[in-house]
Design an enzyme around this catalytic site. Structure first.
Site: not given
Length: 407
Positions: A52, A141, A238
Site C-alpha cells: 500500500v 536490503c 520476505c
C-alpha cells in the site's frame, strides 16, 4: 471518486480513513509535492514493492504532476513467494505493483535482482546466525540492493530523485544538508531500519508519506482507485516463505546444525542442543533445562558450539562497540563525535525506545556507553542513534559488534 467496494473482498482492514473531501486529497498531494521539493514535471522513480505505502507514493506523485517511473525488484524465487501472503517481495506483490502502475497510467519496470539479493542479504543473514549473531535483513536490503543498486538505476533512468514508501521524513537543515527525521506517525517510524542511509543517498531520496498516518494512506489508495487499499502489511522476513527461518539456515548452512552444550555462565553444563542457530540472545523458551530459576541465553560461542545461559540480570548491557557505522550528524564524522564523547539516544531494537548514552572512541573503534544498563542487546543487530536535544533527528548508527555486561 467513491471508495471501491471490491477492496473489502481482498482482505477487510477496518482502519481506513477515507478522504473526507477533495481538500483532504489536495492536501495529501501538496504534502507529497513538498516532500519531493522539485519542479513539477521532474522525473521521479518510485520504488514500488506492491504494498500500500509505496503504491500510494507513486499515485500521489503522479497526481502532483511529476514524471513518475515505477520500478519493482524481483528479489527471489516467485514459486516459493507465491505460497506466502504478506511477504514484501512476493510474486503476488510484483503483480500488484504492475497492476497499480497500469491503473495510474505510469511506466513500470521489473528488475531481476535475485543474485544480488542472495549475495547481499540472504547469505549474510545465514552467515550471521552461524556466527552467533542476530541479523536484521531489512536493513541490509535497504543498505545494499535498494538504496545503493536501485539508486543507480534511478539515475540511469534520468530521474532527479527516488521516492519510497518509508515512514520517515527528509528535511533540510540550516546548513543546507539533508537530515533524516521521524515521520509524523511515530508508531510506524522506520528510521531505525534506515540508519545506514548515507548523506549522498539522502540527497537523492524522498519520502512522501512523512506527514500521513497509515489509515490516511489507505484512504488515499481508495480514492485513487487502487485495489491494494486493504492489502495487509508485510509482517515477516520476505524471503522466508513459511516464516521458519531456521529451516532456511539449515539448508544454506548445514554446519550450523552441529550439536553442542548448554552451559551456565558459572561453568556448569546444563544440557545439550542440536544446533547453535536455534538460539538468539535473550531467548528463554525452548532451552529444555531446569535449574529452579528462569534462564536466558546470554551469549553464543560458535567456536565451542556453546549456548551460554544465565539469569535475566545478566542480559543487562553496560556498553557496546559498533561496526559498519554511518553518520548523518553535524560533526564531520562519527569518530569525531565519539572522540568528543557526544551524548546520544541509542536504539538497539526497532521495538524499544532509545536510551540515553554517550559515544566513545578507543583504538579507532566507536562505542556506546549507556547511562543505565540496557536489555535486549545482541551482536549483529543495529544500533540507531538520535539527537538528545532533538529526538526526532536520526544521527546515524552502526551494527553491534560486541557487548559488555553490567555484571
Amino acid at each position: 471518486m467513491a471508495p471501491m467496494s471490491f477492496a473489502e473482498d481482498i482482505c477487510p482492514v477496518p482502519n481506513i480513513a477515507p478522504m473526507a473531501s477533495q481538500q483532504d486529497m489536495d492536501a495529501a498531494i501538496e504534502s507529497a509535492r513538498k516532500a519531493v521539493g522539485l519542479p513539477v514535471g521532474s522525473r521521479v522513480v518510485a520504488a514500488m514493492s506492491g504494498g500500500v505505502d509505496s503504491t500510494v507514493v507513486a499515485g500521489l506523485l503522479h497526481k502532483a504532476g511529476y514524471d513518475v517511473v515505477g520500478v519493482t525488484l524481483q528479489l527471489y524465487d516467485h514459486g516459493a513467494a507465491l505460497k506466502k501472503k504478506g511477504a514484501c517481495c512476493a510474486g503476488q506483490d510484483i503483480h500488484d505493483a504492475r497492476l497499480a502502475a497500469e491503473t495510474l497510467g505510469i511506466p513500470h519496470y521489473v528488475l531481476d535482482y535475485e543474485s544480488r539479493f542472495r549475495d547481499a542479504v540472504i547469505d549474510q543473514f545465514a552467515d550471521s546466525y552461524l556466527a552467533g549473531q542476530t541479523p536484521v535483513p531489512c536493513i541490509r536490503c535497504n543498505q545494499t540492493v535498494k538504496f545503493r543498486d536501485l539508486l543507480d538505476v534511478a539515475r540511469d533512468l534520468g530521474a532527479e530523485a527516488m521516492a519510497t514508501g518509508h515512514y520517515v521524513r527528509r528535511a533540510v537543515g540550516a546548513d543546507g544538508r539533508a537530515q533524516m527525521r521521524k515521520a509524523v506517525d511515530h508508531s510506524r517510524d522506520q528510521s531505525y531500519f534506515l540508519f545506514a542511509t548515507t548523506a549522498q543517498q539522502l540527497d537523492f531520496l524522498r519520502f512522501p508519506l512523512a506527514d500521513l498516518e497509515k489509515p490516511q494512506v489507505r484512504g488515499v489508495a481508495l480514492e485513487l482507485g487502487l485495489r491494494i487499499a486493504a492489502k495487509p502489511d508485510s509482517q515477516d522476513i520476505c524471503f522466508v516463505p513459511n516464516g521458519d527461518y531456521r529451516t532456511l539456515i539449515d539448508k544454506l548452512r548445514p554446519q550450523g546444525r552441529e550439536a553442542g552444550e548448554i552451559v551456565h555462565m558459572d561453568g556448569r553444563v546444563l544440557g545439550a542442543h542440536s544446533g547453535i542457530t536455534d538460539y538468539t540472545i535473550g531467548q528463554r523458551r525452548g532451552l529444555n533445562v531446569a535449574v529452579g530459576e528462569p534462564l536466558f541465553v546470554t551469549k553464543l560461542d560458535p567456536a565451542k558450539r556453546h549456548v551460554i545461559v544465565g539469569p535475566r540480570e545478566a542480559l543487562l548491557t553496560a556498553s557496546l562497540t559498533l561496526d559498519e557505522t554511518n553518520w548523518l550528524g553535524d560533526e564531520p564524522s562519527m569518530e569525531a563525535a565519539a572522540a568528543a564523547e557526544a551524548p546520544v539516544l541509542a536504539r538497539v531494537r526497532s521495538t524499544r525506545a532509545p536510551s540515553p548514552a554517550r559515544l566513545t572512541l578507543a583504538d579507532g573503534v566507536v562505542g556506546i556507553v549507556f547511562d543505565t544498563g540496557e536489555e535486549g542487546v545482541a551482536p549483529g543487530q543495529a544500533c540507531a542513534l538520535y539527537d538528545p536535544t532533538d529526538p526526532d533527528r536520526l544521527l546515524g548508527g552502526g551494527f553491534i559488534k560486541s557487548t559488555t555486561a553490567v555484571v
